[in-house]
Write an enzyme that holds these catalytic residues in place. Structure first.
Site, PDB file in Angstrom:
ATOM      1  N   ARG A 194      65.006   2.810  -5.513  1.00 55.73           N
ATOM      2  CA  ARG A 194      66.094   1.860  -5.772  1.00 55.73           C
ATOM      3  C   ARG A 194      66.938   2.319  -6.964  1.00 55.73           C
ATOM      4  NH1 ARG A 194      63.070  -3.284  -6.750  1.00 55.73           N
ATOM      5  NH2 ARG A 194      65.029  -4.399  -6.816  1.00 55.73           N
TER       6      ARG A 194
ATOM      7  N   ARG B 175      77.799  -3.232  -4.286  1.00 57.11           N
ATOM      8  CA  ARG B 175      76.811  -2.194  -4.598  1.00 57.11           C
ATOM      9  C   ARG B 175      77.228  -0.833  -4.056  1.00 57.11           C
ATOM     10  NH1 ARG B 175      71.916  -5.618  -5.211  1.00 57.11           N
ATOM     11  NH2 ARG B 175      70.056  -4.349  -5.443  1.00 57.11           N
TER      12      ARG B 175
ATOM     13  N   LYS C  62      69.394  -8.600 -14.949  1.00 51.59           N
ATOM     14  CA  LYS C  62      70.610  -9.170 -14.359  1.00 51.59           C
ATOM     15  C   LYS C  62      70.374 -10.586 -13.797  1.00 51.59           C
ATOM     16  CE  LYS C  62      71.754  -6.765 -10.764  1.00 51.59           C
ATOM     17  NZ  LYS C  62      71.460  -7.550  -9.573  1.00 51.59           N
TER      18      LYS C  62
ATOM     19  N   ARG D 255      56.782  -7.825  -5.727  1.00 51.02           N
ATOM     20  CA  ARG D 255      57.701  -7.765  -4.600  1.00 51.02           C
ATOM     21  C   ARG D 255      57.488  -6.470  -3.846  1.00 51.02           C
ATOM     22  NH1 ARG D 255      63.781  -8.930  -6.548  1.00 51.02           N
ATOM     23  NH2 ARG D 255      64.214  -7.015  -5.438  1.00 51.02           N
TER      24      ARG D 255
ATOM     25  N   ARG E   5      56.391  -6.738 -12.990  1.00 56.05           N
ATOM     26  CA  ARG E   5      57.121  -7.930 -12.541  1.00 56.05           C
ATOM     27  C   ARG E   5      56.477  -8.566 -11.310  1.00 56.05           C
ATOM     28  NH1 ARG E   5      63.581  -7.858 -11.209  1.00 56.05           N
ATOM     29  NH2 ARG E   5      63.079  -7.018  -9.166  1.00 56.05           N
TER      30      ARG E   5
END
Ligand code: AMP
Length: 215
Positions: free
Chosen positions: A168, A88, A13, A157, A127
C-alpha cells in the site's frame, strides 16, 4: 467548506479527519470506510471490490468516480465535505476537478499529512480495527480486543498485514503523489507534519484552516 485530506495509510489521516469534521460540522467522506462497509454488507459494490481491498490494491477509477459523484452530489453545499482517501490517482484528481466544475463547487483547503515511511510501518503493525464499527485502536491498549464503542471484535485489518502495508505504501508513492500534483495545479496543497500527538497535529491543521479562512 470543502476539504481534501491527503496522507499515506498510517499517517493519522482518519483520526484527523474525525477531528476536523467534528469541529467544522462537515460530512466525512472516507472512501475506505464506504468500501469496507459495502464489503461487510455484502452489497454488489462490496462483492466487486472485496478482493482488491484485501490485496491492498486500488479499486478502479471508474468505480471510484461513480461512488464519489453519488456521495458528493448528496451533500448540501451549506454543510460541505471532507474527502479522506480520495483522490488517489491522477485520473481521480482530474475526474474530481471536472465533477466540481459541473456542480459549481470548489476546494477550500487541501491538506497533506506527512509522516516518513519507517514511522508508518511501525504504526500500522500495531493497529487494530473494529470489525463492526471501524474504530481504530492500538494493540497494547486493547488487551481483550473488544471495541470500546460497540463491543465488536478488534482485529488487524486484512490490509494492515506487514506485506500488504508495504504494498500500500508503494502504491501510495507511485499513484497518490501524482494525484496530489494534479490537484496542486489548481489549489494550494498545505503540507503538515504528522508526527506528534493527535492534538498537536490537529492544532497544526487548525492554524492552516484559520489562515485560509482569513485570506
Ligand atoms: P483506506 O482506508 O483509505 O486506506 O482505504 C482502504 C482501501 O480501500 C485501499 O487500500 C483501496 O483498496 C480502497 N480505496 C479507498 N479509497 C480509494 C480510492 N480513492 N481509489 C481506489 N481505491 C480506494
Amino acid at each position: 467548506m470543502n476539504i481534501i485530506l491527503f496522507g499515506a495509510p498510517g499517517s493519522g489521516k482518519g483520526t484527523q479527519a474525525d477531528l476536523i469534521v467534528e469541529s467544522h460540522g462537515l460530512k466525512h467522506v472516507s472512501t475506505g470506510d464506504i468500501l469496507r462497509k459495502a464489503v461487510r454488507d455484502g452489497s454488489d459494490l462490496g462483492n466487486q471490490v472485496e478482493s482488491t481491498l484485501a490485496a491492498g490494491e486500488l479499486v478502479s477509477d471508474s468505480v471510484m468516480m461513480d461512488l464519489i459523484r453519488r456521495v458528493i452530489s448528496d451533500i448540501s453545499v451549506e454543510q460541505g465535505w471532507l474527502l479522506d482517501g480520495f483522490p488517489r490517482t491522477e485520473d481521480q484528481s482530474k475526474g474530481l476537478l471536472t465533477l466540481l466544475d459541473e456542480l459549481g463547487e470548489t476546494v477550500d483547503a487541501a491538506i497533506d499529512i506527512f509522516v516518513d515511511n519507517d514511522e508508518i510501518v511501525r504504526r500500522l503493525s500495531g493497529r487494530l480495527t473494529c470489525d463492526e464499527c471501524g474504530r481504530v485502536g492500538v494493540a497494547e491498549n486493547n488487551a481483550n480486543n473488544t471495541c470500546r464503542n460497540c463491543k465488536g471484535s478488534m482485529r488487524v485489518r486484512r490490509d494492515d498485514k506487514p506485506e500488504t502495508v508495504l504494498k500500500r505504501q508503494k502504491i501510495f508513492r507511485a499513484r497518490t503523489r501524482p494525484a496530489k500534483d494534479v490537484l496542486a495545479q489548481e489549489y494550494d496543497v498545505h503540507r503538515i507534519d504528522g508526527v506528534g500527538t493527535p492534538t498537536e497535529v490537529a492544532q497544526r491543521i487548525q492554524s492552516v484552516l484559520e489562515q485560509i479562512n482569513q485570506a
